[in-house]
Motif scaffolding. Structure first.
Motif, PDB file in Angstrom:
ATOM      1  N   ARG A   1       0.840  -1.198   0.000  1.00 57.55           N
ATOM      2  CA  ARG A   1       0.000   0.000   0.000  1.00 57.55           C
ATOM      3  C   ARG A   1       0.876   1.250   0.000  1.00 57.55           C
ATOM      4  N   ARG A   2       1.915   1.257   0.837  1.00 59.73           N
ATOM      5  CA  ARG A   2       2.841   2.398   0.898  1.00 59.73           C
ATOM      6  C   ARG A   2       3.544   2.618  -0.445  1.00 59.73           C
ATOM      7  N   ASP A   3       3.886   1.512  -1.112  1.00 55.58           N
ATOM      8  CA  ASP A   3       4.598   1.596  -2.385  1.00 55.58           C
ATOM      9  C   ASP A   3       3.668   1.873  -3.564  1.00 55.58           C
ATOM     10  N   GLY A   4       2.365   1.901  -3.309  1.00 51.63           N
ATOM     11  CA  GLY A   4       1.400   2.174  -4.368  1.00 51.63           C
ATOM     12  C   GLY A   4       1.144   1.000  -5.282  1.00 51.63           C
ATOM     13  N   ILE A   5       1.406  -0.207  -4.814  1.00 51.64           N
ATOM     14  CA  ILE A   5       1.205  -1.411  -5.623  1.00 51.64           C
ATOM     15  C   ILE A   5      -0.231  -1.894  -5.449  1.00 51.64           C
ATOM     16  N   ARG A   6      -0.890  -2.172  -6.559  1.00 46.35           N
ATOM     17  CA  ARG A   6      -2.255  -2.699  -6.533  1.00 46.35           C
ATOM     18  C   ARG A   6      -2.258  -4.070  -7.149  1.00 46.35           C
ATOM     19  N   PRO A   7      -3.007  -5.019  -6.703  1.00 47.88           N
ATOM     20  CA  PRO A   7      -3.776  -5.004  -5.465  1.00 47.88           C
ATOM     21  C   PRO A   7      -2.846  -5.064  -4.255  1.00 47.88           C
ATOM     22  N   GLU A   8      -3.374  -4.612  -3.145  1.00 43.71           N
ATOM     23  CA  GLU A   8      -2.555  -4.545  -1.933  1.00 43.71           C
ATOM     24  C   GLU A   8      -2.153  -5.929  -1.434  1.00 43.71           C
ATOM     25  N   MET A   9      -3.070  -6.884  -1.531  1.00 42.48           N
ATOM     26  CA  MET A   9      -2.745  -8.264  -1.150  1.00 42.48           C
ATOM     27  C   MET A   9      -2.342  -9.010  -2.415  1.00 42.48           C
ATOM     28  N   PRO A  10      -1.141  -9.594  -2.439  1.00 42.22           N
ATOM     29  CA  PRO A  10      -0.722 -10.347  -3.620  1.00 42.22           C
ATOM     30  C   PRO A  10      -1.672 -11.508  -3.881  1.00 42.22           C
ATOM     31  N   SER A  11      -1.802 -11.884  -5.141  1.00 42.13           N
ATOM     32  CA  SER A  11      -2.656 -13.023  -5.486  1.00 42.13           C
ATOM     33  C   SER A  11      -2.019 -14.303  -4.951  1.00 42.13           C
ATOM     34  N   ALA A  12      -2.776 -15.377  -4.971  1.00 41.59           N
ATOM     35  CA  ALA A  12      -2.282 -16.666  -4.465  1.00 41.59           C
ATOM     36  C   ALA A  12      -1.022 -17.092  -5.213  1.00 41.59           C
ATOM     37  N   ALA A  13      -0.998 -16.897  -6.529  1.00 37.75           N
ATOM     38  CA  ALA A  13       0.173 -17.281  -7.323  1.00 37.75           C
ATOM     39  C   ALA A  13       1.384 -16.423  -6.945  1.00 37.75           C
ATOM     40  N   GLU A  14       1.175 -15.123  -6.768  1.00 38.42           N
ATOM     41  CA  GLU A  14       2.268 -14.236  -6.362  1.00 38.42           C
ATOM     42  C   GLU A  14       2.807 -14.629  -4.988  1.00 38.42           C
ATOM     43  N   ARG A  15       1.915 -14.984  -4.078  1.00 37.26           N
ATOM     44  CA  ARG A  15       2.352 -15.368  -2.731  1.00 37.26           C
ATOM     45  C   ARG A  15       3.193 -16.629  -2.774  1.00 37.26           C
ATOM     46  N   LEU A  16       2.811 -17.593  -3.624  1.00 38.32           N
ATOM     47  CA  LEU A  16       3.611 -18.811  -3.754  1.00 38.32           C
ATOM     48  C   LEU A  16       5.014 -18.486  -4.258  1.00 38.32           C
ATOM     49  N   GLU A  17       5.110 -17.581  -5.227  1.00 30.03           N
ATOM     50  CA  GLU A  17       6.418 -17.169  -5.738  1.00 30.03           C
ATOM     51  C   GLU A  17       7.230 -16.475  -4.652  1.00 30.03           C
ATOM     52  N   MET A  18       6.581 -15.620  -3.874  1.00 28.36           N
ATOM     53  CA  MET A  18       7.279 -14.911  -2.795  1.00 28.36           C
ATOM     54  C   MET A  18       7.815 -15.899  -1.765  1.00 28.36           C
ATOM     55  N   LEU A  19       6.991 -16.874  -1.392  1.00 24.06           N
ATOM     56  CA  LEU A  19       7.409 -17.860  -0.400  1.00 24.06           C
ATOM     57  C   LEU A  19       8.528 -18.745  -0.934  1.00 24.06           C
ATOM     58  N   ALA A  20       8.466 -19.081  -2.227  1.00 25.10           N
ATOM     59  CA  ALA A  20       9.517 -19.889  -2.830  1.00 25.10           C
ATOM     60  C   ALA A  20      10.847 -19.122  -2.829  1.00 25.10           C
ATOM     61  N   ALA A  21      10.788 -17.830  -3.093  1.00 25.09           N
ATOM     62  CA  ALA A  21      11.993 -17.008  -3.083  1.00 25.09           C
ATOM     63  C   ALA A  21      12.607 -16.919  -1.689  1.00 25.09           C
ATOM     64  N   LEU A  22      11.734 -16.980  -0.668  1.00 25.70           N
ATOM     65  CA  LEU A  22      12.216 -16.940   0.707  1.00 25.70           C
ATOM     66  C   LEU A  22      12.693 -18.294   1.204  1.00 25.70           C
ATOM     67  N   GLY A  23      12.397 -19.345   0.451  1.00 23.25           N
ATOM     68  CA  GLY A  23      12.795 -20.689   0.850  1.00 23.25           C
ATOM     69  C   GLY A  23      11.792 -21.347   1.780  1.00 23.25           C
ATOM     70  N   GLY A  24      10.578 -20.878   1.780  1.00 18.51           N
ATOM     71  CA  GLY A  24       9.510 -21.437   2.634  1.00 18.51           C
ATOM     72  C   GLY A  24       8.816 -20.348   3.414  1.00 18.51           C
ATOM     73  N   LYS A  25       7.940 -20.769   4.261  1.00 18.89           N
ATOM     74  CA  LYS A  25       7.159 -19.813   5.053  1.00 18.89           C
ATOM     75  C   LYS A  25       8.022 -19.225   6.171  1.00 18.89           C
TER      76      LYS A  25
END
Length: 83
Positions: A57-81
Motif C-alpha cells: 500500500r505504501r509503495d502504491g502497488i495494486r492489489p494490496e494483497m498479492p494473489s495466491a500465485a504471487e504469494r507462492l512465488e514470494m514464499l519460494a523465493a524466501l525458501g519457505g514460510k
C-alpha cells in the motif's frame, strides 16, 4: 458472501493455518490449550501478510494483497514460510 471471502485463496493467505487450527480444535474437543501452537502459527501468518499488504500500500502497488500465485512465488523465493 463473507464465507466466500474467507475461503478465497486470493483474499485470505492463511487458509491452511486456519484449517489446521480448526482441525486441532475438533480433534481435542475444543480444548484451546492443546492447540496453542496452531493458533500462534495462524497469528504469525496474519501478521506477516498484513505487513506485506501495508508495504505494498505504501509503495502504491495494486492489489494490496498479492494473489495466491504471487504469494507462492514470494514464499519460494524466501525458501519457505517465514512464520
Amino acid at each position: 458472501m463473507s464465507a466466500r471471502k474467507v475461503r478465497d485463496q486470493d483474499i485470505n493467505p492463511c487458509i491452511e493455518e486456519s484449517d489446521a487450527s480448526q482441525k486441532c480444535l475438533d480433534a481435542y474437543n475444543y480444548d484451546k490449550s492443546m492447540c496453542s501452537a496452531f493458533f500462534l502459527r495462524y497469528r504469525n501468518c496474519r501478521k506477516y501478510w498484513h505487513s506485506v499488504m501495508v508495504q505494498r500500500r505504501r509503495d502504491g502497488i495494486r492489489p494490496e494483497m498479492p494473489s495466491a500465485a504471487e504469494r507462492l512465488e514470494m514464499l519460494a523465493a524466501l525458501g519457505g514460510k517465514p512464520y
